[in-house]
Write a protein that holds these residues in place. Structure first.
Motif, mmCIF file in Angstrom:
data_model
loop_
_atom_site.group_PDB
_atom_site.id
_atom_site.type_symbol
_atom_site.label_atom_id
_atom_site.label_comp_id
_atom_site.label_asym_id
_atom_site.label_seq_id
_atom_site.Cartn_x
_atom_site.Cartn_y
_atom_site.Cartn_z
ATOM 1 N N GLY A 155 -4.468 22.201 29.599
ATOM 2 C CA GLY A 155 -5.273 22.728 31.066
ATOM 3 C C GLY A 155 -5.876 21.693 31.962
ATOM 4 N N ALA A 156 -5.838 20.394 31.712
ATOM 5 C CA ALA A 156 -6.271 19.469 32.652
ATOM 6 C C ALA A 156 -5.042 19.133 33.740
ATOM 7 N N TYR A 157 -5.819 18.881 34.875
ATOM 8 C CA TYR A 157 -5.033 18.516 35.991
ATOM 9 C C TYR A 157 -5.358 16.919 36.188
ATOM 10 N N THR A 158 -4.128 16.123 36.148
ATOM 11 C CA THR A 158 -4.330 14.915 36.358
ATOM 12 C C THR A 158 -3.800 14.312 37.747
ATOM 13 N N ALA A 159 -4.465 13.434 38.348
ATOM 14 C CA ALA A 159 -4.160 12.817 39.755
ATOM 15 C C ALA A 159 -3.437 11.495 39.360
ATOM 16 N N SER A 160 -2.754 11.228 40.405
ATOM 17 C CA SER A 160 -2.072 9.866 40.160
ATOM 18 C C SER A 160 -2.961 8.666 39.893
ATOM 19 N N ALA A 161 -2.091 7.621 39.464
ATOM 20 C CA ALA A 161 -3.214 6.627 39.076
ATOM 21 C C ALA A 161 -3.827 5.950 40.405
ATOM 22 N N ASN B 235 -11.914 26.376 35.356
ATOM 23 C CA ASN B 235 -12.127 27.715 35.368
ATOM 24 C C ASN B 235 -13.528 28.012 36.032
ATOM 25 N N ILE B 236 -13.551 29.164 36.640
ATOM 26 C CA ILE B 236 -14.877 29.713 37.300
ATOM 27 C C ILE B 236 -14.873 31.022 36.847
ATOM 28 N N PRO B 237 -15.721 31.762 36.186
ATOM 29 C CA PRO B 237 -15.525 33.225 35.628
ATOM 30 C C PRO B 237 -15.921 33.943 37.046
ATOM 31 N N GLY B 238 -15.132 35.074 37.041
ATOM 32 C CA GLY B 238 -14.946 35.965 38.395
ATOM 33 C C GLY B 238 -14.046 35.449 39.297
ATOM 34 N N TYR B 239 -13.310 34.198 39.311
ATOM 35 C CA TYR B 239 -12.460 33.542 40.122
ATOM 36 C C TYR B 239 -11.154 33.359 39.205
ATOM 37 N N GLU B 240 -9.939 33.351 40.615
ATOM 38 C CA GLU B 240 -8.709 32.837 39.941
ATOM 39 C C GLU B 240 -8.161 31.772 40.607
ATOM 40 N N LEU B 241 -7.955 30.540 39.720
ATOM 41 C CA LEU B 241 -7.678 29.487 40.511
ATOM 42 C C LEU B 241 -6.283 29.440 40.965
ATOM 43 N N VAL B 242 -6.016 29.274 42.336
ATOM 44 C CA VAL B 242 -4.915 29.417 43.322
ATOM 45 C C VAL B 242 -3.869 28.053 42.985
ATOM 46 N N TYR B 243 -4.943 26.979 43.183
ATOM 47 C CA TYR B 243 -3.954 25.894 42.961
ATOM 48 C C TYR B 243 -5.004 24.497 42.931
ATOM 49 N N VAL B 244 -4.480 23.455 42.448
ATOM 50 C CA VAL B 244 -5.205 22.230 42.282
ATOM 51 C C VAL B 244 -4.237 21.083 43.273
ATOM 52 N N LYS B 245 -4.795 20.349 44.218
ATOM 53 C CA LYS B 245 -3.990 19.407 44.863
ATOM 54 C C LYS B 245 -4.687 18.164 44.813
ATOM 55 N N GLU B 246 -3.799 17.163 45.008
ATOM 56 C CA GLU B 246 -4.166 16.008 45.275
ATOM 57 C C GLU B 246 -3.504 15.586 46.663
ATOM 58 N N GLY B 247 -4.132 15.500 47.865
ATOM 59 C CA GLY B 247 -3.416 15.130 48.947
ATOM 60 C C GLY B 247 -2.534 16.475 49.299
ATOM 61 N N ASN B 248 -1.228 16.305 49.618
ATOM 62 C CA ASN B 248 -0.417 17.256 49.989
ATOM 63 C C ASN B 248 0.178 17.803 48.628
ATOM 64 N N THR B 249 -0.110 17.324 47.462
ATOM 65 C CA THR B 249 0.698 17.409 46.119
ATOM 66 C C THR B 249 0.125 18.339 45.309
ATOM 67 N N GLN B 250 0.709 19.423 44.934
ATOM 68 C CA GLN B 250 -0.020 20.479 44.154
ATOM 69 C C GLN B 250 0.266 19.804 42.624
ATOM 70 N N LEU B 251 -0.934 19.786 41.742
ATOM 71 C CA LEU B 251 -0.994 19.292 40.661
ATOM 72 C C LEU B 251 -0.708 20.417 39.733
ATOM 73 N N GLN B 252 0.121 19.966 38.343
ATOM 74 C CA GLN B 252 0.421 20.911 37.224
ATOM 75 C C GLN B 252 -0.639 20.838 36.178
ATOM 76 N N ALA B 253 -0.863 21.790 35.513
ATOM 77 C CA ALA B 253 -2.006 21.606 34.237
ATOM 78 C C ALA B 253 -0.955 21.022 33.104
ATOM 79 N N ASP B 254 -1.366 20.117 32.327
ATOM 80 C CA ASP B 254 -0.887 19.838 31.090
ATOM 81 C C ASP B 254 -1.218 20.832 30.039
ATOM 82 N N ASN B 255 -0.718 20.668 28.570
ATOM 83 C CA ASN B 255 -0.945 21.444 27.657
ATOM 84 C C ASN B 255 -2.229 21.962 27.351
#
Length: 188
Positions: free
Chosen positions: A31-37, A9-29
């Motif tokens: 709020g963390a985004y975890t890339a593949s191992a 999170n950055i104040p004043g901005y809305e997070l549109v997405y988080v990606k690893e390569g071409n894969t959009q990551l989903q936040a866990d409970n």
């Protein structure tokens, strides 16, 4: 190894997405985004690329105009004019004037653009409204640049309930949040 982005999170901005390569990551409970191992072999270097896309937080600004005079006709509404200007804190259009274009969308200009009351929508309650949708949160100045109607005497101007009749300009500053903001102007 597992790589997690725990704060995105950055104040004043809305997070549109988080990606690893071409894969959009989903936040866990949490709020963390975890890339593949990622595996690191002896003496090797491994790179994990995570991309965050942000947009500015956005809201709406509505101007509500009330005329305290029953016999004002629609044809004189072009005499009442307004400007809306983005403040210096605006991350996208600082110092630019807003108006509604021919397609009904918010547009911007470096030059002042006056908006006539005839371009507002008249509600069943007699109020005239104009809404600027999907604008960047921050400060805006709303000015009634022309409050006089030929053949009528202007007795008072109130903005958000405050009498500004004796001011040199009929201006107020509004702070647009993600919840929106309304500026109320009443002429008598």
């Amino acid at each position: 190894y597992t790589v997690s982005e725990t704060q995105s999170n950055i104040p004043g901005y809305e997070l549109v997405y988080v990606k690893e390569g071409n894969t959009q990551l989903q936040a866990d409970n949490n709020g963390a985004y975890t890339a593949s191992a990622a595996t690191v072999e002896n003496g090797e270097e491994t790179t994990v690329e995570i991309e965050d896309k942000y947009d500015f937080e956005r809201g709406t600004l509505t101007i509500e105009k009330t005329l305290d005079k029953d016999n004002i006709t629609e044809d004189v509404l072009e005499n009442l004019k307004f400007t809306v200007k983005a403040g210096a804190d605006n991350k996208e259009h600082a110092g630019e004037y807003l108006y509604i274009d021919d397609n009904g969308k918010v547009a911007y200009s470096a030059q002042a653009v006056e908006i006539a009351l005839k371009d507002f929508e008249k509600g069943t309650d007699g109020k005239y409204t104009l809404t600027f949708e999907d604008i960047v949160v921050g400060s805006y100045s709303v000015t009634e640049t022309q409050a006089n109607i030929p053949g009528y005497e202007l007795k008072s101007v109130k903005i958000n309930g405050t009498d500004v009749t004796n001011n040199t300009a009929y201006t107020t500053n509004a702070t647009v949040t993600v919840n929106g903001e309304t500026v109320e102007i009443e002429d008598k």
